[in-house]
Design an enzyme around this catalytic site. Structure first.
Site, mmCIF file in Angstrom:
data_model
loop_
_atom_site.group_PDB
_atom_site.id
_atom_site.type_symbol
_atom_site.label_atom_id
_atom_site.label_comp_id
_atom_site.label_asym_id
_atom_site.label_seq_id
_atom_site.Cartn_x
_atom_site.Cartn_y
_atom_site.Cartn_z
ATOM 1 N N ASP A 76 0.798 -0.894 -0.194
ATOM 2 C CA ASP A 76 -0.096 -0.274 0.340
ATOM 3 C C ASP A 76 0.771 1.440 -0.096
ATOM 4 O O ASP A 76 1.916 0.815 0.237
ATOM 5 C CB ASP A 76 -0.637 -0.200 1.303
ATOM 6 C CG ASP A 76 -2.332 0.576 1.008
ATOM 7 O OD1 ASP A 76 -2.237 1.806 -0.214
ATOM 8 O OD2 ASP A 76 -3.060 0.851 1.715
HETATM 9 C C1 NOJ Z 1 -4.495 3.888 -0.009
HETATM 10 C C2 NOJ Z 1 -5.365 3.320 0.019
HETATM 11 O O1 NOJ Z 1 -5.641 2.643 1.532
HETATM 12 C C3 NOJ Z 1 -5.593 2.053 -0.579
HETATM 13 O O2 NOJ Z 1 -6.673 1.586 -0.680
HETATM 14 C C4 NOJ Z 1 -5.134 2.818 -2.245
HETATM 15 O O3 NOJ Z 1 -5.238 1.997 -3.453
HETATM 16 C C5 NOJ Z 1 -3.634 3.661 -2.133
HETATM 17 N N1 NOJ Z 1 -3.622 3.748 -0.992
HETATM 18 C C6 NOJ Z 1 -3.798 3.917 -3.300
HETATM 19 O O4 NOJ Z 1 -4.635 5.241 -3.456
#
Ligand code: NOJ
Length: 766
Positions: A292
């Site tokens: 993430d």
């Molecule tokens: C953080 C989020 O937790 C995740 O779900 C997302 O895909 C990423 N950022 C990228 O946007």
């Protein structure tokens, strides 16, 4: 009584039998693909052979292309071969950056563009929690196929979806991004989304690569607080939190995102048990794993890694392929290889699936997106039609006293009241991409359109609602307009709303949460209607006018007062671009709501986590002695999982397994008859629950193991048939530390929600 038909639950959509029989992941993917596995392999090896170590590590690096992270210089990094993927790029930038990659970098390896396309790109579908309320995986599959088509036409190759985290605590804001509390429904929706996004094989035209997330158990964040630690014992992990991920892997998902939080004290991004033992070894996953955003770098903040180098080493060796935007891999992997901590062979192994996906997508031959194609595809009328159908199917009728609904189209006047009645953001819901201008039909507009000029449709917003603490995502993604309302202005708006109600024949109140009140960084300590909404609702009900409450929200809300005092309540979630039309279709009877709750509605936040599949206690359920598990409220939910009414009623009969006994490893059919007893056509979601009465470990009092949404004409009866085999009757036992199916007695229940009263016995024999 009408005709009797047979329906085989799940058959073409989510047959567990089909799942079990599914070929291994790689073979399933390749079927129909213009490029064979052998060709992909050969091209990957040829390219890998030309790459420097830095270029290989570039492929393991995803950088931010938009405003996140701030201050980055994507062109320079891409030109130097330092990035394999870019996330969060504004539409116009796709081709600009791709040109740098394929014309100015040494090896001309195209970029993979990733973006959060969660419930639509331009045409917005109901948010995933609402889609799950349809209990219709086929409609979810079609929705994500449309999302994929639009995203791909715009230049996106890879979506960070589906989010399949089971969520049993409604305080957690991200409950709106998943399919709710149940692993069986969640698995069906996970697989449907993967099929919708990816199509028949990885790289299929008009599709994108899916990324199942957040591995794993993110939904169990302590206290429902986003990003907080998770402590989940292995039994719960394997029986509840992992199955939707496994379903996505079986459906051939191309990639997986690790979660942010600690799982049992080991951050998910560096969790070898999850990323290697379960994902690769047990499930045979062959795609790639991305972290993430900034999660690798943040292992320091989490108090896990000593420094950036330690973080890179541990996340990489745990099984991560790609670092999302923390910059830790390019900074430290070269040194770790030089120092012999990581081998070149290990780097090659991590790079292979990333290059493979680019070959499968055809990016080496056609790296650019085509503006003309985008204009043709984005927001196409057939996409809006599909979005309206999906929104209709997601609606859940929670209350309808004395048949207030459906309303008559001959009404002379309707008041549409509330902060969400005309909010395009609230109607579309969260997770919109850059440059997206909300174009949802609001409930006000939907009702206006339905009634035409013959009726007066008056609107009053009432006082604004807003978060007490703003979200950082509002600034990045563009949330609802910021409220500047003063208390005095709120007072005027309140009085205006009540006056508007007084003048109308019927009042439709549209209350709930704005789009930024659920989703990431949007956990709440309360589940009540935010702001002065309940006060306004009470004042409007006090006018004596018939009131219909339409809820727009990304989570269950503890609407106790409304549930007792407002005659009609329709849960519309975050219904998307066509939300207002879909709601009006249901309010005026052109559509009969047939959705069911994918989550339990607790009476207050203090009940959380709250879900139906709890274990029994040492006392009989309902025992007078130990009944008061809380002394300040019943232990029953406000609305149970699986619940939803209709404009008609249904009856059930003849629940029976084909045979009273089945051998361990065998399969048995279970059938039940459902009849439409009313005078209008309607859909019923027939649900089958099981309970293993004894075993090496305690089992939940009920677990969903089959469902089917069936359409029934007035008087019609259908026989719905489910199948139960080792997959449904087995579980991971904490006592034995493995998957078991035990020769024990089972209760079966069927009905229209998780309190289903129709019972039968089944015995599993050795
Ligand atoms: C953080 C989020 O937790 C995740 O779900 C997302 O895909 C990423 N950022 C990228 O946007």
């Amino acid at each position: 009584m009408g005709s009797v038909k047979r329906v085989v639950a799940g058959g073409p959509v989510f047959g567990v039998a089909l799942l079990l029989a599914a070929p291994p992941q790689a073979a399933a993917r390749a079927a129909g693909s213009p490029i064979s596995d052998e060709q992909v392999k050969a091209r990957v090896e040829a390219l890998l052979g030309q790459m420097t170590l830095e270029e290989k590590i570039g492929q393991l690096t995803q950088i931010g292309g938009g405003p996140f992270p701030p201050g980055g210089k994507p062109e320079e990094t891409v030109r130097a071969g330092g990035a394999g993927s870019v996330l969060w790029v504004d539409n116009k930038r796709f081709n600009e950056l791709q040109k740098v990659a394929v014309e100015e970098s040494r090896l001309k390896v195209p970029l993979l563009f990733g973006l959060d396309v969660i419930h639509g790109y331009q045409t917005i579908f109901p948010a995933p929690l609402g889609m799950a309320a349809s209990w219709d995986p086929a409609v979810e599959e079609r929705a994500q196929a449309v999302a994929a088509k639009e995203a791909r036409a715009a230049g996106v190759h890879w979506t960070f979806a589906p989010m399949v985290d089971i969520a049993r605590d409604a305080r957690w804001g991200r409950i709106m991004e998943g399919a709710g509390e149940d692993p069986y429904l969640g698995s069906a929706m996970a697989a449907a989304q993967v099929r919708g996004f990816q199509g028949p094989y990885l790289g299929a035209p008009d599709r994108v690569i899916a990324c199942v997330k957040h591995f794993a158990a993110y939904g169990a964040a302590e206290g429902g607080r986003d990003y907080d630690s998770v402590y989940v014992p292995e039994g719960l992990l394997r029986n509840v939190y992992l199955p939707p991920f496994h379903a996505a892997v079986r459906a051939g998902v191309g990639s997986l995102m690790s979660a942010y939080m600690d799982l049992n004290d080991v951050p998910a991004v560096a969790n070898r048990f999850l990323l290697r033992d379960v994902l690769r070894k047990e499930w045979g996953f062959q795609g790639f794993v991305v972290s993430d955003a900034i999660a690798v770098g943040n292992l320091l903040i989490q108090g896990f890694a000593r420094d950036g180098r330690d973080a890179a080493e541990r996340a990489f060796l745990a099984g991560l392929n790609m670092d999302m935007a923390s910059g830790t891999f390019p900074q430290h992997l070269p040194g770790l290889v030089r120092d012999g901590r990581i081998t070149v062979a290990q780097i090659d192994e991590a790079v292979r699936p990333l290059l493979a996906v680019k070959f499968r997508l055809g990016l080496f031959d056609q790296p650019y997106s085509d503006d003309a194609r985008a204009r043709e595809v984005l927001g196409a009328p057939e996409h809006r039609r599909e979005a309206r159908l999906a929104a209709q199917r997601s609606l859940v009728l929670l209350r309808n006293e004395r048949g207030l609904l459906p309303l008559k189209k001959t009404l002379s006047s309707v008041a549409v009241i509330g902060p969400l009645a005309d909010s395009k953001h609230g109607t579309e819901g969260g997770w919109m991409v850059f440059g997206h201008v909300p174009a949802a039909v609001t409930v006000r507009e939907g009702i206006r359109g339905k009634l035409g000029d013959a009726a007066r449709v008056e609107y009053a917003k009432g006082p604004d609602i807003k978060r007490d603490i703003p979200s950082f995502l509002d600034d990045i993604l563009g949330g609802p307009p910021k409220s500047t309302e003063t208390p005095a202005e709120a007072e005027v708006a309140f009085a205006e709303a009540v006056k508007t109600a007084q003048k109308a024949e019927v009042v439709v109140m549209v209350l709930g949460e704005e789009s930024n009140m659920s989703g990431e960084a949007a956990s709440r300590a309360s589940l009540d209607l935010p702001g002065r909404q309940e006060e306004l609702l009470k004042a409007v009900v006090a006018t004596g006018k018939p009131v219909v409450l339409v809820l727009l929200a990304g989570r269950p809300l503890s609407i106790n007062w409304a549930a007792a005092n407002v005659p009609a309540i329709l849960e519309a979630w975050q219904p998307g671009s066509e939300g207002g039309h879909a709601v009006a279709d249901a309010l005026f009877g052109d559509v009969n709501p047939g959705g069911k709750l994918p989550v339990t509605f607790p009476r207050s936040a203090g009940y959380s986590p709250f879900y139906y599949a709890r274990n029994l206690t040492f006392q009989p359920e309902g025992s007078p002695m130990y009944r008061s598990r809380y002394w300040d409220g019943p232990t029953t939910p406000l609305f149970p999982f699986g619940y939803g009414l209709s404009y008609t009623t249904f009856s059930y009969a003849n629940l029976q397994p084909e045979l009273p006994q089945v051998k361990v490893g065998g399969r048995v059919g279970v059938s039940v008859d459902v009849t439409n007893r009313g005078s209008v056509a309607g859909d019923e979601v027939v649900q089958l629950y099981v309970h293993q009465k004894a075993g090496s470990a305690s089992r939940p009092m009920r677990e969903l193991k089959g469902f089917e949404r069936v359409a029934l004409k007035p008087g019609e009866t259908k026989t719905v048939r489910f199948g139960l085999g080792p997959e449904e009757l087995g579980y991971w036992s904490t006592s034995t530390g493995k998957w078991v199916q035990e020769a024990e007695a089972f209760d079966l229940w069927a009905g229209g929600d998780s309190t289903a009263p129709f019972h039968a016995d089944l015995t599993v024999t050795p």
